[in-house]
Design an enzyme around this catalytic site. Structure first.
Site, PDB file in Angstrom:
ATOM      1  N   PRO A   1      25.104  41.191  33.340  1.00 37.01           N
ATOM      2  CA  PRO A   1      25.278  40.104  34.731  1.00 37.01           C
ATOM      3  C   PRO A   1      25.438  38.787  34.380  1.00 37.01           C
ATOM      4  CG  PRO A   1      22.792  40.424  33.579  1.00 37.01           C
ATOM      5  CD  PRO A   1      23.531  41.364  33.102  1.00 37.01           C
TER       6      PRO A   1
ATOM      7  N   ARG B   1      38.465  32.239  45.534  1.00 38.41           N
ATOM      8  CA  ARG B   1      37.956  34.190  46.025  1.00 38.41           C
ATOM      9  C   ARG B   1      38.116  34.269  47.608  1.00 38.41           C
ATOM     10  NH1 ARG B   1      33.015  35.204  46.668  1.00 38.41           N
ATOM     11  NH2 ARG B   1      33.492  37.882  45.526  1.00 38.41           N
TER      12      ARG B   1
ATOM     13  N   CYS C   1      49.305  23.236  49.634  1.00 40.30           N
ATOM     14  CA  CYS C   1      50.357  23.291  50.389  1.00 40.30           C
ATOM     15  C   CYS C   1      50.737  24.992  50.785  1.00 40.30           C
ATOM     16  CB  CYS C   1      51.340  22.360  50.027  1.00 40.30           C
ATOM     17  SG  CYS C   1      53.518  21.692  50.905  1.00 40.30           S
TER      18      CYS C   1
ATOM     19  N   TYR D   1      32.438  32.817  39.525  1.00 41.89           N
ATOM     20  CA  TYR D   1      33.414  32.417  39.559  1.00 41.89           C
ATOM     21  C   TYR D   1      34.481  31.427  40.640  1.00 41.89           C
ATOM     22  CZ  TYR D   1      32.396  36.963  37.674  1.00 41.89           C
ATOM     23  OH  TYR D   1      32.659  37.437  36.839  1.00 41.89           O
TER      24      TYR D   1
END
Length: 421
Positions: A269, A307, A337, A365
């Site tokens: 995990p 994400r 930008c 992440y």
């Protein structure tokens, strides 16, 4: 993060105090939440010889790795550098599974020389190991079971067209290479992706591995990877880990009886252990009202949390500074930008310039996929452990942006002439 009299706290520490002490933007991790998830996994698989291998790519900070080791969790790495960080955190090489994907044979050789547990995911790599090491290096073999379940296609790894693993249709080819070079196969591995809601995907994978195990009489472990779905917003369907544990443990115990001895059951995990522990704290720069939208622009962007833009992922957002404000609807955007949106049409307590917002479930992440895009600094990281916040990564500086660049003296004459003109 808990709400106590309109004050957001982690282990009794006011999150605004953490923001004041360490500055913004800032990643904050709750050690108690990580320990809670480890305990849940262990209790759910209490009936088998379980080994937890933390997938370090989710969050690779050395202090997080030390916390995992302190809790008796071992490690899964996808690069030699990750493994070296694990060794720096105190893991022995034998506690680190190395699962590369298409890396150079040079990196494979380095991993073997370090003493890592090699997980082979292609026939060319299996043959290379046989040619170079014969029976001297025990390996695990990663199988692609052709199972298509889970969440976003970008994190689905077990379908027939995936680059990961050796296709189950190549079973005879695998066995032929193993027999030719007398390769020692210690384990079989499967990881079909992330965000599985129930045990079905694991049980399908188990059927594949249990059947394949008959080809390899000297196994010591079966590795189911991971894929537990975590909650990103209220009402999310998550993996019932306790039920998963009951079903998979029963199937595994039955397999061990048929195999003739007890093996270790491994899981790897990453997101499950660290996602809910993480909070990305940001400051509101401006509130910009357009005819069709009201934008909340913060001092962060996809360079810190990619994400939402990469996976269309949802992260709950809390207005820590004004939790009791009247609800309004906003687009929360970053300072990069290009299109850089954290949330669209998100109802939040009224957001004012200077308010501190927290992006929830940012432990997995988040920092590990961050970058210096637009020449922006990556944030600091803080771990709250036993009721006290500790700085575990310094905020970057301008010198960090230049580190590694070489200012070659090949333009000096041209620039001198231009300046004189």
């Amino acid at each position: 993060m808990q709400l106590n009299n309109q004050t957001y706290q982690i282990q009794g520490v006011d999150v605004l105090d953490i923001a004041d002490e360490f500055g913004l933007p800032l990643y904050v991790y709750d050690a108690d939440k990580i320990i809670e998830k480890i305990g849940l996994l262990r209790s759910s698989f209490a009936g088998v010889n379980l080994k937890i291998k933390y997938a370090a790519k989710a969050l690779t900070n050395v202090s997080i790795l030390k916390l995992m080791r302190q809790q008796g969790v071992e490690m899964d790495s996808v690069s030699v550098n990750e493994a070296r960080m694990g060794m720096l955190a105190g893991f022995s090489p034998s506690q680190i599974m190395f699962t590369p994907s298409g890396v150079s044979f040079g990196e494979i050789r380095e991993a073997i020389e370090l003493g890592l547990q090699l997980n082979v995911d292609s026939l060319p790599l299996l043959e290379w190991v046989g040619q170079n090491y014969g029976s001297q290096v025990p390996v695990s073999i990663r199988i692609n079971p052709h199972i298509s379940e889970g969440g976003n296609i970008k994190i689905s790894t077990g379908h027939a067209d995936s680059k990961f693993g050796i296709s189950i249709l190549q079973r005879a080819d695998m066995l032929a290479i193993v027999d030719q070079y007398q390769i020692s196969v210690a384990g079989l591995h499967i990881h079909t992706g992330s965000d599985f809601k129930n045990a079905n995907a694991f049980l399908k994978g188990a059927d594949v591995l249990f059947d394949l195990a008959s080809d390899y009489p000297n196994l010591t472990f079966i590795d189911f990877g991971s894929g537990f779905k975590v909650s990103y917003k209220e009402g999310d369907h998550i993996t019932d880990v306790a039920e998963l544990g009951r079903q998979v443990s029963a199937a595994f115990q039955n397999f061990c009886q048929q195999y003739g001895r007890e093996l270790e059951l491994w899981f790897e995990p990453g997101k499950f252990l660290v996602s809910e522990s993480g909070h990305l704290l940001v400051k509101t720069n401006i509130v910009k009202e357009n005819p069709t939208r009201t934008f909340v622009a913060v001092d962060s962007g996809l360079n810190h949390l990619i994400r939402p833009m990469m996976y269309d992922s949802y992260h709950d957002i809390k207005n820590i500074s004004n939790p009791a404000g009247s609800t309004k609807t906003y687009n929360v955007v970053g300072y990069i930008c290009e299109t850089d949106t954290f949330a669209t049409d998100r109802p939040l307590p009224e957001v004012r310039p200077g308010d501190v917002l927290s992006f929830e479930n940012a432990g997995a992440y988040g920092f590990s996929m961050s970058s210096n895009y637009n020449a922006r600094f990556r944030p600091a990281e803080v771990l709250v452990y036993e009721g006290k916040p500790y700085l575990i990564r310094q905020r970057e500086t301008f010198e960090d942006l230049l580190r590694g660049q070489v200012d070659v003296d090949i333009f000096s004459e041209e620039l001198r002439v231009m300046s004189e003109e």
